[in-house]
Design an enzyme around this catalytic site. Structure first.
Site, PDB file in Angstrom:
ATOM      1  N   TYR A 144       0.860  -1.264   0.017  1.00 52.28           N
ATOM      2  CA  TYR A 144      -0.042  -0.054   0.024  1.00 52.28           C
ATOM      3  C   TYR A 144       0.994   1.354   0.015  1.00 52.28           C
ATOM      4  O   TYR A 144       1.888   1.233   0.779  1.00 52.28           O
ATOM      5  CB  TYR A 144      -0.950  -0.033   1.197  1.00 52.28           C
ATOM      6  CG  TYR A 144      -1.787   1.376   1.388  1.00 52.28           C
ATOM      7  CD1 TYR A 144      -2.821   1.401   0.510  1.00 52.28           C
ATOM      8  CD2 TYR A 144      -1.621   2.062   2.263  1.00 52.28           C
ATOM      9  CE1 TYR A 144      -3.583   2.663   0.766  1.00 52.28           C
ATOM     10  CE2 TYR A 144      -2.540   3.262   2.596  1.00 52.28           C
ATOM     11  CZ  TYR A 144      -3.264   3.453   1.597  1.00 52.28           C
ATOM     12  OH  TYR A 144      -4.342   4.573   1.690  1.00 52.28           O
ATOM     13  N   ASP A 239       9.442   2.369  -0.392  1.00 50.22           N
ATOM     14  CA  ASP A 239       8.366   3.306   0.438  1.00 50.22           C
ATOM     15  C   ASP A 239       8.475   3.244   1.773  1.00 50.22           C
ATOM     16  O   ASP A 239       8.206   2.075   2.463  1.00 50.22           O
ATOM     17  CB  ASP A 239       7.124   3.150  -0.148  1.00 50.22           C
ATOM     18  CG  ASP A 239       5.768   3.926   0.523  1.00 50.22           C
ATOM     19  OD1 ASP A 239       6.085   4.325   1.634  1.00 50.22           O
ATOM     20  OD2 ASP A 239       4.743   3.516   0.147  1.00 50.22           O
ATOM     21  N   LYS A 267       4.785   9.458   8.618  1.00 50.62           N
ATOM     22  CA  LYS A 267       4.628   8.843  10.038  1.00 50.62           C
ATOM     23  C   LYS A 267       5.687   9.330  11.171  1.00 50.62           C
ATOM     24  O   LYS A 267       5.659  10.282  11.863  1.00 50.62           O
ATOM     25  CB  LYS A 267       4.459   7.161  10.078  1.00 50.62           C
ATOM     26  CG  LYS A 267       3.092   6.817   8.954  1.00 50.62           C
ATOM     27  CD  LYS A 267       3.083   5.422   9.376  1.00 50.62           C
ATOM     28  CE  LYS A 267       2.144   4.740   8.359  1.00 50.62           C
ATOM     29  NZ  LYS A 267       0.812   4.766   8.576  1.00 50.62           N
TER      30      LYS A 267
HETATM   31  C1  LIG Z   1       4.048   2.241   3.219  1.00 44.83           C
HETATM   32  C2  LIG Z   1       2.922   3.413   3.168  1.00 44.83           C
HETATM   33  N1  LIG Z   1       2.922   4.140   2.119  1.00 44.83           N
HETATM   34  C3  LIG Z   1       2.261   5.297   2.195  1.00 44.83           C
HETATM   35  C4  LIG Z   1       1.199   5.325   3.236  1.00 44.83           C
HETATM   36  C5  LIG Z   1       0.195   6.682   3.054  1.00 44.83           C
HETATM   37  O1  LIG Z   1       0.416   7.547   3.967  1.00 44.83           O
HETATM   38  P1  LIG Z   1      -0.685   8.395   4.384  1.00 44.83           P
HETATM   39  O2  LIG Z   1      -1.752   7.430   5.131  1.00 44.83           O
HETATM   40  O3  LIG Z   1      -0.005   9.461   5.544  1.00 44.83           O
HETATM   41  O4  LIG Z   1      -1.259   9.067   3.226  1.00 44.83           O
HETATM   42  C6  LIG Z   1       0.893   4.410   4.083  1.00 44.83           C
HETATM   43  C7  LIG Z   1      -0.053   4.482   5.125  1.00 44.83           C
HETATM   44  O5  LIG Z   1      -1.076   5.296   5.114  1.00 44.83           O
HETATM   45  C8  LIG Z   1       1.897   3.389   4.228  1.00 44.83           C
HETATM   46  O6  LIG Z   1       1.745   2.547   5.148  1.00 44.83           O
HETATM   47  N1  LIG Z   2      -2.136   0.897   6.811  1.00 45.34           N
HETATM   48  C1  LIG Z   2      -2.215   2.120   6.773  1.00 45.34           C
HETATM   49  C2  LIG Z   2      -1.034   2.904   6.980  1.00 45.34           C
HETATM   50  O1  LIG Z   2      -0.130   2.392   7.237  1.00 45.34           O
HETATM   51  C3  LIG Z   2      -3.295   2.945   8.059  1.00 45.34           C
HETATM   52  C4  LIG Z   2      -3.485   4.354   8.009  1.00 45.34           C
HETATM   53  C5  LIG Z   2      -4.632   4.607   7.273  1.00 45.34           C
HETATM   54  O2  LIG Z   2      -4.585   4.317   6.042  1.00 45.34           O
HETATM   55  O3  LIG Z   2      -5.556   5.079   7.798  1.00 45.34           O
END
Ligand SMILES: Cc1ncc(COP(=O)(O)O)c(C=O)c1O
Ligand SMILES: N[C@H](C=O)CCC(=O)O
Length: 419
Positions: A144, A239, A267
């Site tokens: 993701y 990522d 994060k």
């Molecule tokens: C590996 C990874 N990339 C990108 C994202 C996207 O980050 P955000 O939720 O801050 O948009 C997330 C989590 O949501 C993630 O776990």
């Molecule tokens: N798995 C997602 C990011 O690491 C959890 C955060 C979200 O999408 O709200």
């Protein structure tokens, strides 16, 4: 456990927000409960509106590596707030944070601060496309990378929890250049390079997958990705939104000893505030406006309060001796308890997932084959025992520095009493 207030709030929230939530993973449908409404948090603990106290292993999905309300971080944010919430202009903190990031991620020769992991990834891919003049990208099933259109194909996290193969509302045009490979399967990557070799701008990967549950890379997998992308002039993007500052202060790149061309962080780098970044080789980042013609911008980018949280979080990590060894020690204790219970678990540093599957999980297909009902039963048992974990089989458990040995012992007790 009385959750009457959370239930009432959830009912009200459902009238205002889709599914009552502002991010789908928070809805607890998959584990057969309603979401808890959190009132406050401190250290390793969170308290809901009904006054229930939990040991928290969600940690806001990763940012809270120091635990909740870490005093120096809170004080730094308060001091920044006192000077102004946002300027939409340059300030010194941006340089300090960039220096700190570059110190730990030297391959990020130049970087840009943004507001979310989604933005960081979307912008990194755009820069890679601008730099190479190519259109196609490779992503892995079950990884993701946020919710930008071109990446919502067989993605992990909430899409996997809800079994959404590719997001509705995303046009074919947006995903036609997204090629799918299988995590930990070098042949699937080779095949795509044989077919599309010189058309592939970037390959993006979670260097340790954590959005189909935690699935670490098999030995040699990341090295293979490094080699094949180099041979084809494709930009390798790690990522590290989850793994950055989590697996080590230099993230997965340092942990596994593989250097990508570009990195995305989120994060932890924002210390719990909305901040993320992307960066990489100078010649790629020089394509970004105003130096180059890859356009990317943000009214709140480099927000001074978020930057203050990021700086202080990294400084805290730097100042604590044996920080990652401690996280590892505590995480290993939990891992052992899960194994002794006869359950399947994948762990990488302070990230782990209990998988309800008899086989060890190395791929998206194996993760998908897990028994999600059993996970739901486990989740509810842990919650009743005062332990708050991810409300989905396809997410990670995050151990923080604030988790004490007493917390770990209580967690192990809860695992042991699971039937
Ligand atoms: C590996 C990874 N990339 C990108 C994202 C996207 O980050 P955000 O939720 O801050 O948009 C997330 C989590 O949501 C993630 O776990
Ligand atoms: N798995 C997602 C990011 O690491 C959890 C955060 C979200 O999408 O709200």
């Amino acid at each position: 456990m009385n959750t009457a207030k959370s239930k009432q709030l959830y009912k009200t929230a459902c009238g205002f927000m889709p599914g009552g939530v502002n991010s789908p993973v928070r809805a607890c449908k998959a584990v057969g409960t309603v979401p808890l409404f959190i009132d406050h948090a401190k250290g390793s603990r969170i308290w809901d509106e009904d006054g229930n106290e939990f040991i928290d292993y969600v940690c806001s999905w990763g940012p809270n590596i120091l635990g909740h309300c870490c005093e120096p971080v809170i004080n730094a944010v308060k001091a920044a707030c006192d000077k102004g919430l946002t300027f939409g202009a340059c300030h010194k903190g941006e340089i300090t944070l960039a220096e700190l990031i570059k110190k730990h991620f030297p391959s990020m020769e130049m970087l840009r601060l943004v507001n979310s992991g989604t933005e960081a990834v979307m912008s990194a891919i755009r820069a890679a496309r601008g730099y190479t003049g190519r259109d196609k990208i490779i992503k892995f099933e079950g990884c993701y990378h946020g919710h930008s259109d071109g990446l919502l194909v067989k993605a992990g996290s909430g899409l996997m929890t809800q079994a959404i193969p590719s997001g509705a509302g995303v046009t074919e045009g947006c995903t036609k250049d997204t090629l799918l490979a299988k995590y930990n399967d070098t042949a699937s990557v080779e095949k795509l390079f044989e077919e599309y070799g010189n058309e592939i701008a970037a390959l993006i990967v979670e260097p340790c997958a954590a959005n189909m549950g935690v699935v670490p890379p098999e030995k040699g997998f990341l090295e293979f990705l490094r080699e094949i992308t180099k041979n084809h002039g494709t930009v390798l993007i790690f990522d590290e939104v989850i793994t950055g500052f989590r697996l080590s202060e230099g993230g997965a790149s340092k942990y596994f000893g593989v250097i990508p061309d570009m990195t995305t962080l989120g994060k932890i780098v924002g210390g719990g505030m909305p901040l993320a970044c992307y960066g990489g080789k100078l010649e790629i980042m020089q394509c970004v406006a105003p130096l180059g013609s890859v356009y990317q911008a943000g009214t709140l980018s480099g927000n001074p309060c978020a930057v203050a949280a990021g700086i202080e979080t990294i400084r805290q990590i730097e100042s604590i001796p044996n920080f990652y060894e401690e996280l590892n020690r505590k995480s290993a204790m939990i891992e052992n308890a899960i194994r002794e219970k006869g359950l399947n678990v994948n762990r990488c540093g302070s990230l782990m997932t209990v998988f309800f599957n008899d086989e060890s999980v190395k791929s998206y297909d194996e993760a998908r084959a897990c028994n999600t009902e059993s996970y739901g039963r486990y989740y509810r048992h842990m919650l009743q025992s005062g332990i708050y974990t991810a409300p989905s089989q396809f997410e990670a458990m995050f151990v923080s520095y604030a988790h004490s040995d007493e917390d770990i012992a209580k967690t192990i007790e809860a695992i042991e009493s699971y039937r």
